[in-house]
Design a protein around this motif. Sequence first.
Motif, PDB file in Angstrom:
ATOM      1  N   ALA A   7     -55.697 -45.916   3.407  1.00  0.00           N
ATOM      2  CA  ALA A   7     -55.511 -47.187   3.663  1.00  0.00           C
ATOM      3  C   ALA A   7     -53.962 -46.872   4.106  1.00  0.00           C
ATOM      4  O   ALA A   7     -53.039 -46.134   3.691  1.00  0.00           O
ATOM      5  CB  ALA A   7     -54.933 -47.764   1.913  1.00  0.00           C
ATOM      6  N   PHE A   9     -49.796 -48.481   5.433  1.00  0.00           N
ATOM      7  CA  PHE A   9     -48.849 -49.547   6.133  1.00  0.00           C
ATOM      8  C   PHE A   9     -48.370 -49.083   7.324  1.00  0.00           C
ATOM      9  O   PHE A   9     -48.082 -47.973   6.845  1.00  0.00           O
ATOM     10  CB  PHE A   9     -47.906 -49.772   4.427  1.00  0.00           C
ATOM     11  N   TYR A  31     -58.500 -48.702   5.279  1.00  0.00           N
ATOM     12  CA  TYR A  31     -58.352 -50.689   5.419  1.00  0.00           C
ATOM     13  C   TYR A  31     -56.525 -50.303   5.531  1.00  0.00           C
ATOM     14  O   TYR A  31     -55.607 -49.603   5.625  1.00  0.00           O
ATOM     15  CB  TYR A  31     -57.941 -50.377   4.435  1.00  0.00           C
ATOM     16  N   ILE A  33     -53.035 -51.831   3.970  1.00  0.00           N
ATOM     17  CA  ILE A  33     -52.554 -52.192   3.824  1.00  0.00           C
ATOM     18  C   ILE A  33     -51.522 -53.133   4.265  1.00  0.00           C
ATOM     19  O   ILE A  33     -50.532 -53.023   5.160  1.00  0.00           O
ATOM     20  CB  ILE A  33     -51.501 -50.961   2.948  1.00  0.00           C
ATOM     21  N   LEU A  66     -49.034 -58.755  -1.743  1.00  0.00           N
ATOM     22  CA  LEU A  66     -49.627 -58.053  -0.272  1.00  0.00           C
ATOM     23  C   LEU A  66     -50.168 -59.237   0.013  1.00  0.00           C
ATOM     24  O   LEU A  66     -50.862 -60.359  -0.624  1.00  0.00           O
ATOM     25  CB  LEU A  66     -50.672 -57.512  -1.190  1.00  0.00           C
ATOM     26  N   THR A  69     -56.229 -58.479  -1.972  1.00  0.00           N
ATOM     27  CA  THR A  69     -55.818 -57.557  -2.503  1.00  0.00           C
ATOM     28  C   THR A  69     -57.674 -57.474  -2.659  1.00  0.00           C
ATOM     29  O   THR A  69     -58.268 -57.304  -3.456  1.00  0.00           O
ATOM     30  CB  THR A  69     -55.598 -57.974  -3.605  1.00  0.00           C
ATOM     31  N   ILE A  81     -52.930 -42.197   1.157  1.00  0.00           N
ATOM     32  CA  ILE A  81     -52.520 -42.981   1.550  1.00  0.00           C
ATOM     33  C   ILE A  81     -51.506 -42.925   2.626  1.00  0.00           C
ATOM     34  O   ILE A  81     -51.203 -42.042   1.967  1.00  0.00           O
ATOM     35  CB  ILE A  81     -51.846 -43.719   0.413  1.00  0.00           C
ATOM     36  N   ILE A  94     -46.168 -50.197  -1.068  1.00  0.00           N
ATOM     37  CA  ILE A  94     -47.144 -49.229  -1.261  1.00  0.00           C
ATOM     38  C   ILE A  94     -47.634 -49.244  -2.754  1.00  0.00           C
ATOM     39  O   ILE A  94     -47.965 -48.998  -3.378  1.00  0.00           O
ATOM     40  CB  ILE A  94     -46.972 -47.744  -1.152  1.00  0.00           C
ATOM     41  N   PHE A  97     -49.312 -52.236  -3.690  1.00  0.00           N
ATOM     42  CA  PHE A  97     -50.819 -51.633  -3.639  1.00  0.00           C
ATOM     43  C   PHE A  97     -51.336 -51.200  -4.468  1.00  0.00           C
ATOM     44  O   PHE A  97     -52.370 -51.824  -5.447  1.00  0.00           O
ATOM     45  CB  PHE A  97     -50.877 -51.129  -2.994  1.00  0.00           C
TER      46      PHE A  97
END
Length: 154
Positions: A7, A9, A31, A33, A66, A69, A81, A94, A97
């Motif tokens: 995950a 960002f 995924y 974010i 976000l 979700t 992450i 973060i 998240f």
Amino acid sequence: MSKKLVAYFSASGNTAALAKSLADKAGADIYEIRPSVPYTNADLNWQNKQSRSSIEMSDHSSRPGLADTSADIAAYDTIYIGFPVWWYIAPTIINTFLESYDFSGKKIILFATSGGSGFGKAVENLRTSAPNAEIIEGKVNPSAKDIEVLAEMD
Ligand SMILES: Cc1cc2nc3c(=O)[nH]c(=O)nc-3n(C[C@H](O)[C@H](O)[C@H](O)COP(=O)(O)O)c2cc1C
């Protein structure tokens, strides 16, 4: 074999590129974010104290929203992450998240990109948002070799 998710960002693409190569190497799902309101270039201007990122990062309790979700966190054992270092910690999205899902009993491996600084206080700050997870400090600006090591860390 444990089921893994990467995950991440990324506001300007650096972390996204690493996330993709880590997911490839680790055989992990991926995924993104995403913030409910995307960051513009003006938002990212750290030289402007009034920019969105400056305002958010000067308040560690800020929790940017976000876009969704819908990450199926329950389905994974290990979640990598990734994020850009902002002001010596992780962007507060973060924290949003981590606080939006149940990470109890999960292994979380952190990685990041930066202009040169390390994790700073990112790791201890994120632990407060997922107290029941095992949070492992991975690597900032990982080399190709580091990515291979991270991929085997589950
Ligand atoms: C608001 C903001 C704050 C930043 N703070 C730091 C920092 O404290 N230390 C650092 O080395 N780089 C810092 N950077 C640089 C980013 O960490 C670096 O460019 C990163 O690779 C961007 O990742 P991205 O393209 O995935 O968004 C900052 C960048 C922004 C936009």
